[in-house]
Design an enzyme around this catalytic site. Sequence first.
Site, PDB file in Angstrom:
ATOM      1  N   CYS A  35       0.820  -1.227   0.000  1.00  0.00           N
ATOM      2  CA  CYS A  35       0.000   0.000   0.000  1.00  0.00           C
ATOM      3  C   CYS A  35       0.851   1.273   0.000  1.00  0.00           C
ATOM      4  O   CYS A  35       0.320   2.363  -0.211  1.00  0.00           O
ATOM      5  CB  CYS A  35      -0.956  -0.001   1.186  1.00  0.00           C
ATOM      6  SG  CYS A  35      -1.983  -1.469   1.261  1.00  0.00           S
ATOM      7  N   HIS A  65      -2.754   7.015   2.559  1.00  0.00           N
ATOM      8  CA  HIS A  65      -3.265   5.767   1.968  1.00  0.00           C
ATOM      9  C   HIS A  65      -4.663   5.509   2.533  1.00  0.00           C
ATOM     10  O   HIS A  65      -4.897   5.608   3.742  1.00  0.00           O
ATOM     11  CB  HIS A  65      -2.323   4.614   2.325  1.00  0.00           C
ATOM     12  CG  HIS A  65      -2.946   3.279   2.072  1.00  0.00           C
ATOM     13  ND1 HIS A  65      -3.528   2.954   0.867  1.00  0.00           N
ATOM     14  CD2 HIS A  65      -3.112   2.208   2.888  1.00  0.00           C
ATOM     15  CE1 HIS A  65      -4.016   1.728   0.954  1.00  0.00           C
ATOM     16  NE2 HIS A  65      -3.774   1.248   2.166  1.00  0.00           N
ATOM     17  N   ASN A 116     -10.202  -0.022   0.166  1.00  0.00           N
ATOM     18  CA  ASN A 116      -8.742   0.083   0.168  1.00  0.00           C
ATOM     19  C   ASN A 116      -8.232  -0.527  -1.141  1.00  0.00           C
ATOM     20  O   ASN A 116      -8.326  -1.735  -1.347  1.00  0.00           O
ATOM     21  CB  ASN A 116      -8.207  -0.682   1.383  1.00  0.00           C
ATOM     22  CG  ASN A 116      -6.697  -0.681   1.482  1.00  0.00           C
ATOM     23  OD1 ASN A 116      -5.998  -0.340   0.536  1.00  0.00           O
ATOM     24  ND2 ASN A 116      -6.190  -1.097   2.629  1.00  0.00           N
TER      25      ASN A 116
HETATM   26  N1  ACO Z   1     -18.714  -8.177   9.623  1.00  0.00           N
HETATM   27  C1  ACO Z   1     -19.181  -8.438  10.854  1.00  0.00           C
HETATM   28  N2  ACO Z   1     -18.393  -8.802  11.869  1.00  0.00           N
HETATM   29  C2  ACO Z   1     -17.068  -8.889  11.631  1.00  0.00           C
HETATM   30  C3  ACO Z   1     -16.513  -8.628  10.376  1.00  0.00           C
HETATM   31  C4  ACO Z   1     -17.401  -8.264   9.348  1.00  0.00           C
HETATM   32  N3  ACO Z   1     -16.985  -7.991   8.104  1.00  0.00           N
HETATM   33  N4  ACO Z   1     -15.190  -8.797  10.457  1.00  0.00           N
HETATM   34  C5  ACO Z   1     -14.889  -9.147  11.707  1.00  0.00           C
HETATM   35  N5  ACO Z   1     -16.042  -9.198  12.432  1.00  0.00           N
HETATM   36  C6  ACO Z   1     -16.189  -9.524  13.831  1.00  0.00           C
HETATM   37  C7  ACO Z   1     -15.048 -10.347  14.365  1.00  0.00           C
HETATM   38  O1  ACO Z   1     -15.268 -11.715  14.077  1.00  0.00           O
HETATM   39  C8  ACO Z   1     -15.106 -10.039  15.831  1.00  0.00           C
HETATM   40  O2  ACO Z   1     -16.125 -10.819  16.406  1.00  0.00           O
HETATM   41  P1  ACO Z   1     -15.922 -11.490  17.858  1.00  0.00           P
HETATM   42  O3  ACO Z   1     -15.673 -10.336  18.791  1.00  0.00           O
HETATM   43  O4  ACO Z   1     -17.218 -12.184  18.071  1.00  0.00           O
HETATM   44  O5  ACO Z   1     -14.731 -12.371  17.691  1.00  0.00           O
HETATM   45  C9  ACO Z   1     -15.595  -8.604  15.890  1.00  0.00           C
HETATM   46  O6  ACO Z   1     -16.153  -8.327  14.590  1.00  0.00           O
HETATM   47  C10 ACO Z   1     -14.515  -7.588  16.188  1.00  0.00           C
HETATM   48  O7  ACO Z   1     -13.409  -7.839  15.384  1.00  0.00           O
HETATM   49  P2  ACO Z   1     -12.135  -6.941  15.454  1.00  0.00           P
HETATM   50  O8  ACO Z   1     -11.115  -7.417  14.483  1.00  0.00           O
HETATM   51  O9  ACO Z   1     -11.728  -6.756  16.870  1.00  0.00           O
HETATM   52  O10 ACO Z   1     -12.747  -5.544  14.970  1.00  0.00           O
HETATM   53  P3  ACO Z   1     -12.063  -4.142  14.962  1.00  0.00           P
HETATM   54  O11 ACO Z   1     -12.959  -3.197  15.644  1.00  0.00           O
HETATM   55  O12 ACO Z   1     -10.625  -4.202  15.339  1.00  0.00           O
HETATM   56  O13 ACO Z   1     -12.118  -3.790  13.415  1.00  0.00           O
HETATM   57  C11 ACO Z   1     -10.788  -3.760  11.445  1.00  0.00           C
HETATM   58  C12 ACO Z   1     -11.489  -4.619  12.459  1.00  0.00           C
HETATM   59  C13 ACO Z   1     -11.839  -2.950  10.694  1.00  0.00           C
HETATM   60  C14 ACO Z   1     -10.073  -4.659  10.444  1.00  0.00           C
HETATM   61  C15 ACO Z   1      -9.810  -2.828  12.177  1.00  0.00           C
HETATM   62  O14 ACO Z   1      -8.972  -3.554  13.016  1.00  0.00           O
HETATM   63  C16 ACO Z   1      -9.002  -2.048  11.235  1.00  0.00           C
HETATM   64  O15 ACO Z   1      -9.509  -1.178  10.560  1.00  0.00           O
HETATM   65  N6  ACO Z   1      -7.679  -2.288  11.183  1.00  0.00           N
HETATM   66  C17 ACO Z   1      -6.858  -1.645  10.226  1.00  0.00           C
HETATM   67  C18 ACO Z   1      -6.661  -2.601   9.162  1.00  0.00           C
HETATM   68  C19 ACO Z   1      -6.708  -2.023   7.815  1.00  0.00           C
HETATM   69  O16 ACO Z   1      -7.196  -0.956   7.523  1.00  0.00           O
HETATM   70  N7  ACO Z   1      -6.162  -2.805   6.933  1.00  0.00           N
HETATM   71  C20 ACO Z   1      -6.092  -2.436   5.586  1.00  0.00           C
HETATM   72  C21 ACO Z   1      -4.923  -3.086   5.006  1.00  0.00           C
HETATM   73  S1  ACO Z   1      -3.516  -2.490   5.713  1.00  0.00           S
HETATM   74  C22 ACO Z   1      -3.135  -1.155   5.010  1.00  0.00           C
HETATM   75  O17 ACO Z   1      -3.657  -0.827   3.988  1.00  0.00           O
HETATM   76  C23 ACO Z   1      -2.148  -0.351   5.696  1.00  0.00           C
END
Ligand code: ACO
Length: 319
Positions: free
Chosen positions: A113, A246, A276
């Site tokens: 990215c 990004h 993304n």
């Molecule tokens: N729909 C519904 N529920 C979901 C989904 C979904 N699509 N995905 C995960 N869940 C659930 C999980 O299973 C979990 O359930 P549980 O508590 O029963 O186990 C719950 O939601 C919470 O999951 P978390 O991973 O803790 O959720 P979080 O609030 O951390 O959000 C996310 C996840 C959106 C991925 C966040 O961590 C984030 O934005 N991280 C940054 C990652 C990113 O942007 N990556 C892009 C690529 S990297 C880059 O470009 C730099």
Amino acid sequence: MIYSRITGSGSYLPANVVSNDDLAKRMDTSDEWIRSRTGIRQRHIAAADETSSSLAFEASKAALASAGVGAQNVDLIIVATSTPDFIFPSTACLLQAKLGIKGCAAFDLQAVCSGFVYALATADLFIRSGQHRCALIVGAEVFSRILDWNDRGTCVLFGDGAGAVVLQADDKPGIMASALHADGSHAGILSVAGSVCGGKATGDPFLRMDGPAVFKFAVRVLDEVARETLAKCGQRVEDVDWLIPHQANLRILESTAKRLGLPPEKLIVTVDRHGNTSAASVPLALDLAIRDGRIKSGHKVMLQGVGGGFTWGAVLVQM
Ligand code: ACO
């Protein structure tokens, strides 16, 4: 003194738009969950016959047209992509052939990215050295091909697209400063740990991510690298007209602007519409904001990348 200036931009998004509700019909997720965690409403997904080089070709034609430059004037092509058409030849060589030109240097750059920011900083140095005068810099991705569509924690986050700029030699800056970094010890929090061996895909050919770890890392380094880049050219945060990080996640974007002390109105956001798009996200956002009239000639724009590797970087550019 030779500097490099962005003289044109272009972008391309596949026609197929997939909304959060469309995804909720195929997996256990909801528009509410995706929007509240990421800000994403929809993403574009490439058709079966579209590849990174075909998306790159469309974005490049638009960038060359907006610069008023014929393809035959391009003497350097860099394509930032983690989803190349082939292992080789490079997507940049395939793009060169699609553009109907021969002979100029062409190569791919792999910094996930951060790829476009890495490519722009690299091309700036090629131009400043006097070796090249007219570069086509592209970020192009079909991340839909490396997603595990059974993993709702990752597949809802990404989309496909391409963005491109023409970077030309000039006697005025242009690119004011850049900073690039990497820390391979964080490879495990975001990877596609697969390869091709003996005619088969080996390892895990899908994108895997530790979301919370990525989130924390991204917000910290985006703040640090913006300040480092400003310090290199004696500019202050207040001098930045537009911030284009990004486009990973709206919460990462907003936290970055807040940590830097930039008002939210200076933040360009496309993640809501594009998801993304990895290396394509920064040039897509730049092109959109140039075309809708927000970014004007003379404005100072901070472009920032962060992604797998981990890699991160920033370029401050005066338009
Ligand atoms: N729909 C519904 N529920 C979901 C989904 C979904 N699509 N995905 C995960 N869940 C659930 C999980 O299973 C979990 O359930 P549980 O508590 O029963 O186990 C719950 O939601 C919470 O999951 P978390 O991973 O803790 O959720 P979080 O609030 O951390 O959000 C996310 C996840 C959106 C991925 C966040 O961590 C984030 O934005 N991280 C940054 C990652 C990113 O942007 N990556 C892009 C690529 S990297 C880059 O470009 C730099």
